[in-house]
Design a protein around this motif. Structure first.
Motif, PDB file in Angstrom:
ATOM      1  N   ILE A  26       0.841  -1.210   0.000  1.00  0.00           N
ATOM      2  CA  ILE A  26       0.000   0.000   0.000  1.00  0.00           C
ATOM      3  C   ILE A  26       0.868   1.248   0.000  1.00  0.00           C
ATOM      4  N   LEU A  27       1.924   1.238   0.812  1.00  0.00           N
ATOM      5  CA  LEU A  27       2.792   2.415   0.898  1.00  0.00           C
ATOM      6  C   LEU A  27       3.554   2.652  -0.397  1.00  0.00           C
ATOM      7  N   LEU A  28       4.029   1.582  -1.022  1.00  0.00           N
ATOM      8  CA  LEU A  28       4.740   1.746  -2.291  1.00  0.00           C
ATOM      9  C   LEU A  28       3.838   2.339  -3.362  1.00  0.00           C
ATOM     10  N   LEU A  29       2.598   1.858  -3.404  1.00  0.00           N
ATOM     11  CA  LEU A  29       1.640   2.430  -4.366  1.00  0.00           C
ATOM     12  C   LEU A  29       1.332   3.879  -4.034  1.00  0.00           C
ATOM     13  N   SER A  30       1.197   4.181  -2.741  1.00  0.00           N
ATOM     14  CA  SER A  30       0.921   5.557  -2.320  1.00  0.00           C
ATOM     15  C   SER A  30       2.075   6.479  -2.687  1.00  0.00           C
ATOM     16  N   MET A 209       3.077   8.360  11.471  1.00  0.00           N
ATOM     17  CA  MET A 209       2.842   8.946  10.154  1.00  0.00           C
ATOM     18  C   MET A 209       1.382   8.790   9.736  1.00  0.00           C
ATOM     19  N   ALA A 210       0.780   7.664  10.124  1.00  0.00           N
ATOM     20  CA  ALA A 210      -0.653   7.498   9.860  1.00  0.00           C
ATOM     21  C   ALA A 210      -1.455   8.526  10.645  1.00  0.00           C
ATOM     22  N   LEU A 211      -1.078   8.728  11.897  1.00  0.00           N
ATOM     23  CA  LEU A 211      -1.769   9.727  12.718  1.00  0.00           C
ATOM     24  C   LEU A 211      -1.540  11.137  12.188  1.00  0.00           C
ATOM     25  N   ALA A 212      -0.346  11.381  11.614  1.00  0.00           N
ATOM     26  CA  ALA A 212      -0.060  12.705  11.060  1.00  0.00           C
ATOM     27  C   ALA A 212      -0.969  13.010   9.873  1.00  0.00           C
ATOM     28  N   ILE A 213      -1.213  12.008   9.036  1.00  0.00           N
ATOM     29  CA  ILE A 213      -2.132  12.202   7.911  1.00  0.00           C
ATOM     30  C   ILE A 213      -3.530  12.521   8.426  1.00  0.00           C
ATOM     31  N   LEU A 214      -3.963  11.775   9.431  1.00  0.00           N
ATOM     32  CA  LEU A 214      -5.283  12.027  10.005  1.00  0.00           C
ATOM     33  C   LEU A 214      -5.346  13.417  10.634  1.00  0.00           C
ATOM     34  N   LEU A 215      -4.288  13.799  11.348  1.00  0.00           N
ATOM     35  CA  LEU A 215      -4.250  15.120  11.967  1.00  0.00           C
ATOM     36  C   LEU A 215      -4.212  16.214  10.909  1.00  0.00           C
ATOM     37  N   GLY A 216      -3.375  16.021   9.867  1.00  0.00           N
ATOM     38  CA  GLY A 216      -3.301  17.022   8.807  1.00  0.00           C
ATOM     39  C   GLY A 216      -4.632  17.193   8.093  1.00  0.00           C
ATOM     40  N   LEU A 260      -7.247   4.223   3.786  1.00  0.00           N
ATOM     41  CA  LEU A 260      -6.380   3.260   3.098  1.00  0.00           C
ATOM     42  C   LEU A 260      -4.904   3.569   3.345  1.00  0.00           C
ATOM     43  N   THR A 261      -4.517   4.843   3.243  1.00  0.00           N
ATOM     44  CA  THR A 261      -3.120   5.214   3.459  1.00  0.00           C
ATOM     45  C   THR A 261      -2.718   5.012   4.915  1.00  0.00           C
ATOM     46  N   GLY A 262      -3.603   5.403   5.832  1.00  0.00           N
ATOM     47  CA  GLY A 262      -3.315   5.176   7.246  1.00  0.00           C
ATOM     48  C   GLY A 262      -3.175   3.702   7.559  1.00  0.00           C
ATOM     49  N   LEU A 263      -4.002   2.880   6.911  1.00  0.00           N
ATOM     50  CA  LEU A 263      -3.902   1.432   7.096  1.00  0.00           C
ATOM     51  C   LEU A 263      -2.555   0.918   6.617  1.00  0.00           C
ATOM     52  N   GLY A 264      -2.051   1.476   5.520  1.00  0.00           N
ATOM     53  CA  GLY A 264      -0.749   1.067   5.012  1.00  0.00           C
ATOM     54  C   GLY A 264       0.354   1.325   6.024  1.00  0.00           C
ATOM     55  N   PHE A 265       0.357   2.509   6.616  1.00  0.00           N
ATOM     56  CA  PHE A 265       1.372   2.823   7.629  1.00  0.00           C
ATOM     57  C   PHE A 265       1.207   1.937   8.860  1.00  0.00           C
ATOM     58  N   SER A 266      -0.018   1.748   9.307  1.00  0.00           N
ATOM     59  CA  SER A 266      -0.257   0.947  10.513  1.00  0.00           C
ATOM     60  C   SER A 266       0.160  -0.499  10.310  1.00  0.00           C
TER      61      SER A 266
END
Length: 280
Positions: A26-30, A209-216, A260-266
């Motif tokens: 997921i992260l590579l695709l992101s 980093m997943a939390l940062a995306i959610l916070l941002g 989806l992106t947060g799931l990739g980091f988690s």
């Protein structure tokens, strides 16, 4: 000269944990989408089409259009660039600064550890999001000020994790051997203790980093992060909040991208933790 690191077992061939494989994919695709958004996006993110206002998902617009006729899919794809930058820039300073401070405090102990404990108590007394919002409100909206706000608060958590690990490592035989051989404290900390104590901080970094995306995205939704007309998931969700009953796709698809992106980091963080536990 013999390395002071603890002896390790003979390397074994280990299968990669499934969470690491899935999360890494997921992260590579992101990252690919964030790096080359124009390759994947069918339209420009800010291209207005007043003949296609609030159109639902179709072959021409797989995720529909918004109230300005902009293609939602293209905006979601271009938002990867901003939101992946948020994941990195919002956490890179807390990770390095907090890890260094935690290593020094954990090794020194005594008064330094007591003072650090007071700082931790002061920070964790207030909810993280409230502190960040308060700082951004003082500094003003925008991504740079958001990075500053997160950095001011976020380093404490990395420092606490690293300090706890350093306290364990400094009691081991290889640390005593380094002191007996006359190595400087800085060499013992950063060349020998920290490499063996940094793993929990790295695993936490992936989750952070997943939390940062959610916070941002949350700050973008509140108007304190990325500013319109920027293609950012929080901004997109805010743009569509008044159209949920008639044009749900404006907000739903950016929300799916966040999840989806947060799931990739988690998953990557969980996979790394599982892999490192297995190697031990």
């Amino acid at each position: 000269m013999t390395d002071l690191a603890p002896p390790s077992e003979r390397p074994r061939r280990l299968a990669l944990p499934r969470p690491l494989i899935l999360g890494g994919t997921i992260l590579l695709l992101s990252i690919a989408v964030a790096t080359f958004p124009t390759v994947f996006a069918p339209y420009e993110p800010d291209a207005f089409d007043y003949n296609a206002l609030l159109q639902g998902p179709s072959m021409a617009h797989p995720m529909g259009t918004d109230n300005f006729g902009r293609d939602v899919l293209s905006r979601v794809i271009h938002a990867y660039t901003i939101d992946m930058q948020i994941a990195i820039f919002a956490t890179i300073f807390p990770f390095f600064f907090g890890t260094i401070i935690g290593a020094l405090v954990g090794y020194a102990g005594g008064i330094a550890e007591t003072l650090f404990g007071r700082v931790v108590d002061a920070v964790i007394t207030f909810p993280f999001l409230v502190l960040v919002i308060a700082i951004v409100s003082v500094l003003g909206p925008g991504l740079v000020n958001m990075y500053i706000a997160i950095g001011v608060v976020g380093w404490v958590f990395y420092a606490r994790i690293t300090a706890a690990e350093i306290k364990v490592q400094k009691r081991l035989d290889y640390a005593d051997a380094g002191r007996a051989m006359g190595y400087t404290h800085m060499r013992i900390i950063f060349r020998h203790l920290l490499p063996n104590a940094i793993t929990p901080a790295v695993v936490y970094w992936m989750t952070d980093m997943a939390l940062a995306i959610l916070l941002g995205s949350s700050l973008g939704y509140l108007g304190l992060g990325a500013q319109p007309p920027a293609a950012e998931w929080g901004v997109q969700i805010a743009d569509g909040k008044n159209f949920m009953a008639t044009a749900w796709w404006i907000s739903v698809f950016p929300g799916v991208a966040i999840v989806l992106t947060g799931l990739g980091f988690s998953l990557t963080g969980d996979g790394l933790a599982e892999l490192l536990r297995t190697k031990r």
